[in-house]
Design a protein around this motif. Sequence first.
Motif, PDB file in Angstrom:
ATOM      1  N   CYS A   1       0.868  -1.276   0.133  1.00 33.22           N
ATOM      2  CA  CYS A   1       0.123  -0.043  -0.002  1.00 33.22           C
ATOM      3  C   CYS A   1       0.855   1.181   0.066  1.00 33.22           C
ATOM      4  CB  CYS A   1      -0.673  -0.120   1.141  1.00 33.22           C
ATOM      5  SG  CYS A   1      -2.211   1.452   1.057  1.00 33.22           S
ATOM      6  N   PRO A   2       0.522   2.264  -0.684  1.00 33.75           N
ATOM      7  CA  PRO A   2       1.460   3.636  -0.818  1.00 33.75           C
ATOM      8  C   PRO A   2       1.305   4.158   0.679  1.00 33.75           C
ATOM      9  CG  PRO A   2       0.062   3.343  -2.870  1.00 33.75           C
ATOM     10  CD  PRO A   2      -0.443   2.116  -2.000  1.00 33.75           C
TER      11      PRO A   2
ATOM     12  N   LEU B   1      -4.265   4.597   0.498  1.00 32.33           N
ATOM     13  CA  LEU B   1      -3.035   5.331   0.842  1.00 32.33           C
ATOM     14  C   LEU B   1      -3.193   5.285   2.479  1.00 32.33           C
ATOM     15  CD1 LEU B   1      -0.862   7.604   0.389  1.00 32.33           C
ATOM     16  CD2 LEU B   1      -2.647   9.259   0.749  1.00 32.33           C
TER      17      LEU B   1
ATOM     18  N   HIS C   1      11.079  10.367   1.349  1.00 28.87           N
ATOM     19  CA  HIS C   1      10.062  10.776   0.189  1.00 28.87           C
ATOM     20  C   HIS C   1      10.488  12.193  -0.305  1.00 28.87           C
ATOM     21  CE1 HIS C   1       7.122  10.343  -2.850  1.00 28.87           C
ATOM     22  NE2 HIS C   1       6.422  11.510  -2.408  1.00 28.87           N
TER      23      HIS C   1
ATOM     24  N   LEU D   1       0.502   9.672  -5.656  1.00 23.72           N
ATOM     25  CA  LEU D   1       0.755   8.718  -4.622  1.00 23.72           C
ATOM     26  C   LEU D   1       1.897   8.260  -4.215  1.00 23.72           C
ATOM     27  CD1 LEU D   1      -2.064   6.158  -4.935  1.00 23.72           C
ATOM     28  CD2 LEU D   1      -2.203   7.879  -3.416  1.00 23.72           C
ATOM     29  N   PRO D   2       2.664   8.276  -2.932  1.00 25.37           N
ATOM     30  CA  PRO D   2       3.669   7.653  -2.633  1.00 25.37           C
ATOM     31  C   PRO D   2       4.058   6.390  -3.029  1.00 25.37           C
ATOM     32  CG  PRO D   2       2.574   7.959  -0.525  1.00 25.37           C
ATOM     33  CD  PRO D   2       1.823   8.390  -1.790  1.00 25.37           C
ATOM     34  N   PRO D   3       5.302   5.981  -3.028  1.00 26.16           N
ATOM     35  CA  PRO D   3       5.647   4.538  -3.299  1.00 26.16           C
ATOM     36  C   PRO D   3       4.814   3.437  -2.254  1.00 26.16           C
ATOM     37  CG  PRO D   3       7.605   5.694  -3.073  1.00 26.16           C
ATOM     38  CD  PRO D   3       6.584   6.822  -2.781  1.00 26.16           C
ATOM     39  N   ALA D   4       4.758   2.131  -2.822  1.00 25.31           N
ATOM     40  CA  ALA D   4       3.750   1.348  -2.119  1.00 25.31           C
ATOM     41  C   ALA D   4       5.007   0.674  -0.960  1.00 25.31           C
ATOM     42  CB  ALA D   4       3.249   0.050  -2.843  1.00 25.31           C
TER      43      ALA D   4
END
Length: 437
Positions: A9-10, A90, A147, A220-223
């Motif tokens: 999950c991000p 997220l 991030h 969205l950020p990385p998972a």
Amino acid sequence: MSTDTVRHCPALFLTAPASHQGKTTLTAGLARYHRAQGRRVRVFKTGPDYLDPYILEQASDHPVHSLDLWMTGEDDCRRRLYAAAADADLILIEGSMGLFDGTPSSADLAATLGVPLLAVIDATGMAQTFAAVAHGLTSFRPGLAFHGVLANRVASARHAEMLLQALPPELRCVGTVLRDEAMALPERHLGLVQAQEVDDLEARLQQAAAQIAGTALVELPPAVALRPTFAAAVPPLLAGTTIAIARDKAFSFIYPANIELLAALGATLAFFSPLADEALPPADAVYLPGGYPELHLATLAASQRTAAGLRQHVAAGKPLYAECGGMLYLLDALTDKAGASGAMLGLLPGHATLGRRLAGLGLQSVTLGGGELRGHTFHYTSLATPLTPATHAVRNSSPLPGEALYCHGSIVASYLHLYFSSNPVATARLFTGKATP
């Protein structure tokens, strides 16, 4: 999905160099932005906190649980993130204080969970020094995944340009957010004003989301890979027990996890409002959580129907557990910071006075008949009582004695806010009259 499947999950962990940098506002804005895009957002708060989670809950439309390696435990943290990843698009985690503050710190939690960090930096009164602060945060502890950084409370486009001039090329700035009172969250002596007391909170959340829309955080950020953690079954030690719980603007400091644990133990929960002078529901035990009784002295003093029910409950020898603000409500009297006093229940001898400086702060644990329960203390009042404490809590990072715990008849009371899931057996004893130190 099977229980042994890794979930992806991000996820993003919002942190800062200190408190009051705007973490809660931007976490809430980020949650509201992605929720408005139709995404399912789950938000968590690092460490003990009751006020920020209410804001974040309204932004995300989901209860906000606490994550803390000491108070809630690593396994509990991992279980909650894993469960959230089952249906979330997220996951956001808001840190506490500064990134490296406290034991354990936000940095410890982020490293343990493997969630990338976003450093929120209040750029008020600085220019190129922004780059130095960002560099220090991101390089101080090798191995932390970042991030990026975000400049908050920026004065103008020219100010934003100066902030980024000296930023090393390997340090990503995800955006700059302008200073904007329309999204700022009001504060008082224990932190943010409660969400239910901010009449225009929706407008503030929407304004924060609009600011997020101008940054790279729209992506969205990385998972993150989240693995299952075994959870022992909770024994039904409170089956057949009804617990009456005070819940209103004066008594609102309740971890969602505490309510969930009581239900998992088999208890039937009935809520009542002392501020509304509601009758105490028929109950085998009472839970008076913390909150802001000092802001409602006259109303509480006039709530005679609630008072009569609580006095009858104690006179019958039924268990009553009270923490912090709930304990203050039991006293003979309580004085606010303006010097005004109000008569309280008179069930616990003593008088408390609200001061202007912190009187108690930090993670602590207490050992009762069922073992150790962990929690925290955070209060500005000082208590004068003739009672001798039954025991004292232990601080997690100091040899000095912690908060006093009082046992008076069927009452167990302390300034401590306990995290019930840290010991379900000891929690059950609090509500069955067996919580002897």
